[in-house]
Design a protein around this motif. Structure first.
Motif, PDB file in Angstrom:
ATOM      1  N   GLU A   2       0.611  -0.895  -0.042  1.00 20.25           N
ATOM      2  CA  GLU A   2       0.085   0.045  -0.123  1.00 20.25           C
ATOM      3  C   GLU A   2       0.992   1.338  -0.162  1.00 20.25           C
ATOM      4  O   GLU A   2       0.225   2.326  -0.088  1.00 20.25           O
ATOM      5  CB  GLU A   2      -1.205   0.198   1.179  1.00 20.25           C
ATOM      6  CG  GLU A   2      -0.150  -0.119   3.076  1.00 20.25           C
ATOM      7  CD  GLU A   2      -0.127  -1.026   2.885  1.00 20.25           C
ATOM      8  OE1 GLU A   2       0.499  -0.904   4.017  1.00 20.25           O
ATOM      9  OE2 GLU A   2      -0.040  -1.982   2.580  1.00 20.25           O
ATOM     10  N   PHE A   6       2.306   5.771  -2.177  1.00 23.64           N
ATOM     11  CA  PHE A   6       1.554   6.796  -1.897  1.00 23.64           C
ATOM     12  C   PHE A   6       2.308   7.542  -2.089  1.00 23.64           C
ATOM     13  O   PHE A   6       1.890   8.704  -2.676  1.00 23.64           O
ATOM     14  CB  PHE A   6       2.090   6.390  -0.107  1.00 23.64           C
ATOM     15  CG  PHE A   6       0.748   6.862   0.189  1.00 23.64           C
ATOM     16  CD1 PHE A   6      -0.064   6.893   0.074  1.00 23.64           C
ATOM     17  CD2 PHE A   6       1.825   8.138   1.195  1.00 23.64           C
ATOM     18  CE1 PHE A   6      -1.361   8.488   1.219  1.00 23.64           C
ATOM     19  CE2 PHE A   6       1.055   9.860   1.993  1.00 23.64           C
ATOM     20  CZ  PHE A   6      -0.990   8.952   1.838  1.00 23.64           C
ATOM     21  N   PRO A 199      -6.931   3.856   0.350  1.00 25.30           N
ATOM     22  CA  PRO A 199      -6.115   2.768   0.980  1.00 25.30           C
ATOM     23  C   PRO A 199      -6.261   2.112   2.542  1.00 25.30           C
ATOM     24  O   PRO A 199      -6.569   3.047   3.094  1.00 25.30           O
ATOM     25  CB  PRO A 199      -4.503   3.165   0.709  1.00 25.30           C
ATOM     26  CG  PRO A 199      -4.862   4.581   0.664  1.00 25.30           C
ATOM     27  CD  PRO A 199      -6.420   5.111   0.365  1.00 25.30           C
ATOM     28  N   THR A 200      -5.512   1.204   2.317  1.00 25.96           N
ATOM     29  CA  THR A 200      -5.910   0.009   3.619  1.00 25.96           C
ATOM     30  C   THR A 200      -5.307   1.095   4.582  1.00 25.96           C
ATOM     31  O   THR A 200      -5.892   0.936   5.720  1.00 25.96           O
ATOM     32  CB  THR A 200      -5.066  -0.806   3.591  1.00 25.96           C
ATOM     33  OG1 THR A 200      -5.102  -1.913   1.849  1.00 25.96           O
ATOM     34  CG2 THR A 200      -5.721  -1.711   4.585  1.00 25.96           C
TER      35      THR A 200
END
Lengths: 354, 300
Positions: A2, A6, A199-200
């Protein structure tokens, strides 16, 4: 995985926000502030912090509201800058952050419209964080029907109005009820967004924060509505369907139907994290120096916000920073107020976590 | 305070004297009544001053707590709640002020009373989402603050009114005491002195008249006496001549002797009469002095 991409889009923002975060006042700085005797001293103390630039050009006599306004201006400046640097999902996330303030602003204008107040005056009172382009046009509408049909429909908040309110409601319902229904819709929508599109690590943190926000509102609404003649149905409409309390249909129903404080306290205490809320808070007792319910919530919220910084590659840092900054402004205002009014015994009621 | 300037312009008669005496008496009664009123008011005034002092101190404390509870509200709600509060006000006032009147020594003092309708609460919903408890508390504290203000307002109004009334009353008391009463007294003494003066003038006039009268009487008497003496003289001369005739005729007879005797006796009677009259006049003069002396006694 993830964190891999980013930084392509959001690395700068995260770096920026973490930089900002380091400028938040620390406990020792708060202690210094509480030692001050006058607002001038406060200004001097704040001169050593990030606020020096906004406070240095004050020529008028200092007042609590003036300081508060200046600090708010800085927050708004920072938020605007962050928002202008963001793109795609982060922009959307920041939009969602704004919605909460927008609800307040719109309701301000609606109530002003109902009571035929001077429009330009109302606009001045709007929270700048909740500013959006069509906000001034809201003031043009003279009656509620046109307000709804021509203006509200085009705002991002229209969906909340649509799903829960009809045009008739705007006339009869108390503005506070509308506010809370809108807020409920907003929180649910935000929660959906966080769960599905972030996102996570961000989504987990944000869900936690939003759920707590929802619980906070549920508890507040159920306690504050004890003395009012709101029906159980009305209350149910205002309680968000998320959060530890209200996601459970049974507890939610009880929250809305219980009519005395003791039972309510028992019910809320049965939830793990809120076990101590009524032990610590003295909202119902006469002990003036005790913590209030609000203090408990603020403190818990600040802990969540602080935790949000422990994860990297998240959008939630922006949320946590803005909220921390808001709390900081509240703290400074509180300390100023205590000093200005010479009520030093309560000066330590601020909340500092950094 | 020159006597002539500080008196009323009146004719000094006995009637005005009576009027003035009545006026003086009225002024004295009025003075004592007003004095009593002023004292009663002053007592009340002091009481109110004390209560104002207490109320102001209390207000200071209450206002401070109230202002602070507002600070608590803004901390808890995190924003400007003023507008929400303003907008949620309905037309039914929760806090009403009732006014009634109280009578203190003839002065009507307004009294304000707070009347709170507990069932009306416009801000029940305010801060529903957050800070509701602080809002309610601030509302209660401010209700108390307004109550104190209402108390203070009625005291303050009473204070101002009483102050005015006391000033007016004191002014009246002083006016009566220092102007009206002395002036009336002056007028009375002026009338008295004028009346005495008149009396004396009258007496002196009478005396003068009497004196003139006596002079006239004396003159008349003297004339009458002179006339009488002249008449006597003439009679004497006549008698003398008769005597001479008789003596001449003596030789003519014894009867003539007897006639001479008669004329001599008559001559002695005339002389005696005139002496008695002179004595009488002296006596009259003496008694006139006596009357004058007694009259003087009466006047002074």
């Amino acid at each position: 995985m993830e964190g891999l991409f980013f930084n392509i889009d959001n690395g700068y923002i995260e770096g920026l926000v973490r930089g900002y975060k380091n400028t938040l006042l620390t406990s020792s700085q708060y202690v210094n502030l509480t030692q001050c005797d006058t607002l001038e001293d406060i200004k001097l103390q704040l001169g050593a912090t990030e606020y020096s630039s906004v406070l240095s050009d004050i020529n008028e006599t200092l007042s609590t509201s003036l300081i508060e306004r200046k600090l708010n201006n800085k927050l708004i400046e920072e938020f605007t800058y962050i928002k202008s640097q963001s793109n795609s999902t982060l922009t959307k996330f920041l939009e969602f952050m704004k919605y909460g303030y927008m609800i307040d602003n719109i309701l301000l204008i609606i109530s002003g419209t109902i009571h035929n107040r001077d429009k330009s005056e109302i606009l001045k009172k709007c929270n700048a964080l909740g500013w959006f382009e069509t906000l001034p046009t809201l003031t043009i509408a003279t009656d509620l029907t046109s307000l709804y049909e021509t203006v509200l429909i085009d705002t991002p908040l229209a969906k909340y109005f649509q799903s829960c309110l009809s045009i008739d409601d705007l006339d009869d319902l108390n503005i506070e009820i509308i506010r809370n229904i809108l807020y409920k819709e907003y929180l649910e929508d935000f929660n959906n967004f966080a769960k599905n599109e972030l996102p996570t690590p961000s989504n987990e943190i944000m869900e936690r924060i939003i759920n707590f926000e929802a619980d906070k509102r549920s508890i507040n609404i159920s306690i504050n509505s004890l003395d009012t003649e709101l029906s159980t149905e009305d209350k149910l409409k205002m309680l968000p369907n998320i959060g530890l309390l209200s996601s459970n249909e049974n507890i939610k129903h009880q929250l809305a139907s219980i009519t005395d404080l003791e039972n309510l306290q028992v019910l809320i205490s049965s939830i793990g994290i809120y076990k101590d809320i009524f032990n610590e808070s003295t909202a119902n007792s006469n002990d003036e120096n005790g913590k209030s319910l609000e203090d408990f919530f603020y403190e818990y919220e600040m802990r969540l916000n602080k935790d949000a910084f422990t994860q990297q590659f998240t959008f939630s840092t922006v949320w946590a920073y803005i909220k921390s900054k808001e709390q900081e402004i509240r703290n400074i205002t509180w300390i100023c107020e205590c000093i200005a009014q010479n009520q030093r015994d309560k000066i330590n009621n601020y909340i500092s976590v950094y | 305070m020159s006597g002539a300037a500080n008196r009323e312009q009146v004719f000094p008669t006995r009637m005005t004297l009576g009027v003035m005496k009545g006026k003086l008496k009225g002024a004295q009664t009025g003075h004592s009544l007003l004095k009593r009123k002023s004292e009663a008011l002053t007592k009340r005034f002091r009481d109110i001053t004390k209560r104002i002092d207490d109320a102001k101190r209390k207000m200071g404390r209450v206002m401070q707590t109230a202002a602070f509870s507002l600070a608590e509200v803004s901390y808890a709600t995190g924003g400007n709640i003023g507008f929400q509060v303003q907008e949620s006000i309905s037309n039914n006032a929760r806090f009403k002020v009732k006014a009634r009147q109280e009578n203190v020594s003839g002065v009507y003092l307004p009294q304000f009373e707070a009347d709170i309708n507990e069932s009306i609460n416009d801000f029940k919903m305010t801060g529903l989402g957050r800070g509701g408890q602080q809002v309610q508390r601030a509302r209660e504290v401010y209700s108390k603050a307004v109550e104190t203000l209402v108390d203070l307002a009625s005291l303050q109004t009473a204070f101002v009114i009483l102050d005015d009334v006391i000033k007016v009353t004191n002014r009246r008391v002083n006016a009566i005491e220092h102007v009206i009463i002395p002036r009336t007294e002056n007028t009375i003494s002026y009338i008295n002195s004028e009346l005495d003066e008149l009396d004396r003038e009258e007496f002196y006039r009478l005396k003068k008249v009497q004196e003139k009268k006596q002079i006239a009487v004396a003159a008349a008497d003297a004339e009458a006496k002179a006339k009488k003496l002249k008449a006597e003289k003439e009679r004497l001369e006549a008698l003398e001549s008769k005597k001479a005739q008789l003596e001449a005729a003596k030789e003519n007879g014894e009867n003539v002797k007897e006639e001479i005797k008669e004329t001599e006796e008559a001559k002695a009677g005339v002389v005696e009469e005139s002496v008695v009259e002179e004595e009488k006049e002296e006596e009259e003069e003496q008694s006139g002095d006596l009357v004058a002396q007694t009259e003087d006694d009466v006047i002074f």
